[in-house]
Design a protein around this motif. Structure first.
Motif, short mmCIF file in Angstrom:
data_model
loop_
_atom_site.label_atom_id
_atom_site.label_comp_id
_atom_site.label_asym_id
_atom_site.label_seq_id
_atom_site.Cartn_x
_atom_site.Cartn_y
_atom_site.Cartn_z
N ARG A 2 0.83 -1.20 0.00
CA ARG A 2 0.00 0.00 0.00
C ARG A 2 0.87 1.25 0.00
O ARG A 2 1.90 1.31 0.66
N HIS A 3 0.43 2.27 -0.75
CA HIS A 3 1.16 3.54 -0.81
C HIS A 3 0.99 4.30 0.50
O HIS A 3 -0.14 4.51 0.97
N VAL A 4 2.08 4.71 1.11
CA VAL A 4 2.05 5.46 2.37
C VAL A 4 1.60 6.89 2.09
O VAL A 4 2.08 7.53 1.15
N THR A 5 0.67 7.37 2.90
CA THR A 5 0.14 8.73 2.71
C THR A 5 0.56 9.66 3.84
O THR A 5 1.10 9.23 4.86
N ILE A 6 0.25 10.93 3.65
CA ILE A 6 0.51 11.94 4.69
C ILE A 6 -0.28 11.60 5.95
O ILE A 6 0.20 11.79 7.09
N LEU A 39 10.28 14.35 8.80
CA LEU A 39 11.15 13.87 7.72
C LEU A 39 11.73 12.50 8.04
O LEU A 39 11.87 11.65 7.15
N ALA A 40 12.06 12.28 9.33
CA ALA A 40 12.60 10.98 9.74
C ALA A 40 11.55 9.89 9.56
O ALA A 40 11.85 8.78 9.08
N PHE A 45 9.20 5.33 6.44
CA PHE A 45 8.08 4.73 5.69
C PHE A 45 8.33 4.71 4.18
O PHE A 45 7.50 4.23 3.43
N ASN A 46 9.48 5.29 3.74
CA ASN A 46 9.76 5.42 2.30
C ASN A 46 8.62 6.16 1.60
O ASN A 46 8.13 5.74 0.55
#
Length: 308
Positions: A2-6, A39-40, A45-46
């Protein structure tokens, strides 16, 4: 996967998605400590931004459209490398289209780039292009446009060119200084500024050195190798053939070189040959081709820099 989101990052850090979004855009209202945490987590989470959604919001992508007559021509492939080098350093990618030196394909390519929401367009026009309304519409839509090498004077866009007139003048003057007096020219479509400027430089060199401009020594073909071969065949068929040929570009000169070798014509003893653009292949010919240097990589960098 799954694509990681904000929202995923926000949930992990127990903060709002808007804070994450602003931190990723380096917004000044977000503290350095919070930015570092976000940012970390994004790196862990790439996280990759959704460029399609971003383009729908901003109406622009981070893509620069590039239109060239042909990619296999060393000048254009090298110019594309220069464009990509500068674009990449500024955070942009490039999308390259080939017009195949036709107006119709150039117009279709331009429309496709605009439909893909490119941030800007870099173009070198085809030899068929007379009507530049398609490129005019690019600017009318607020998309930056820069022309390079093959430009059109009707467009009020930034342009990156070499001194085609003086380069041609120097090439022909070089032949005259070597004792050649019947110097022919294989040109290309007068639609192209490079064709007009290089022919004008050729003619000026002749008149400045007291030689007559002879229409039978000027043939207008195209820009690929095949046209150089056709041009050389026509010139050598003259009752009094030329003793030197100045070609509009290196592919044309290479085509002429092939024909001269096939017919047993000695270069430069029988016919001298000069090109324009400094294609690396020119050094591999036997004998090597005399040519005018055209810094393609630097022209690509300059064009991309102007666009940015």
């Amino acid at each position: 996967m799954r694509h990681v989101t904000i929202k995923d990052i926000a949930r992990q850090l127990n903060i709002s998605p808007s804070t994450v979004s602003r931190a990723l855009r380096d917004h000044p209202d977000i503290s350095r400590a919070t930015k570092d945490r976000i940012l970390a987590m994004a790196a862990q989470f790439n996280y990759q931004p959704n460029l399609i959604a971003k383009s729908l919001q901003t109406r622009r992508t981070n893509t620069i459209g590039v239109i060239v007559p042909e990619i296999r021509h060393n000048f254009f492939s090298t110019a594309i490398s220069g464009i990509e080098d500068t674009a990449y350093m500024a955070g942009y990618t490039i999308m390259v289209c080939q017009s195949n030196d036709t107006y119709q394909r150039e117009a279709v390519n331009t429309a496709a780039l605009v439909a893909n929401r490119v941030a800007g367009v870099l173009a070198s026009v085809s030899q068929e292009t007379k009507d530049v309304a398609h490129l005019q519409r690019v600017m009318q839509q607020g998309i930056p446009l820069v022309l390079f090498d093959r430009v059109d004077d009707k467009l009020a866009a930034s342009k990156v060119v070499v001194d085609d007139h003086d380069g041609a003048y120097a090439a022909v003057a070089h032949c005259i200084q070597r004792g050649y007096t019947r110097i022919a020219h294989i040109g290309a479509s007068p639609n192209l500024s490079i064709s007009r400027q290089r022919r004008a430089g050729y003619e000026k060199a002749l008149t400045d050195h007291g030689l007559t401009i002879d229409p039978k020594f000027i043939v207008v073909e195209g820009c690929p190798e095949a046209d150089g071969r056709i041009g050389a065949q026509k010139l050598l068929a003259r009752t009094e053939p030329p003793d030197a040929i100045f070609a509009v570009n290196d592919p044309v000169a290479i085509g002429a070189h092939i024909y001269l070798k096939e017919t047993g014509t000695r270069i430069p003893e029988d016919v001298a040959l000069v090109g324009f653009s400094n294609n690396p292949i020119s050094a591999l010919l036997e004998p090597a081709l005399t040519t005018v240097n055209q810094p393609a990589f630097e022209m690509g960098q300059t064009a991309a820099g102007l666009l940015l």
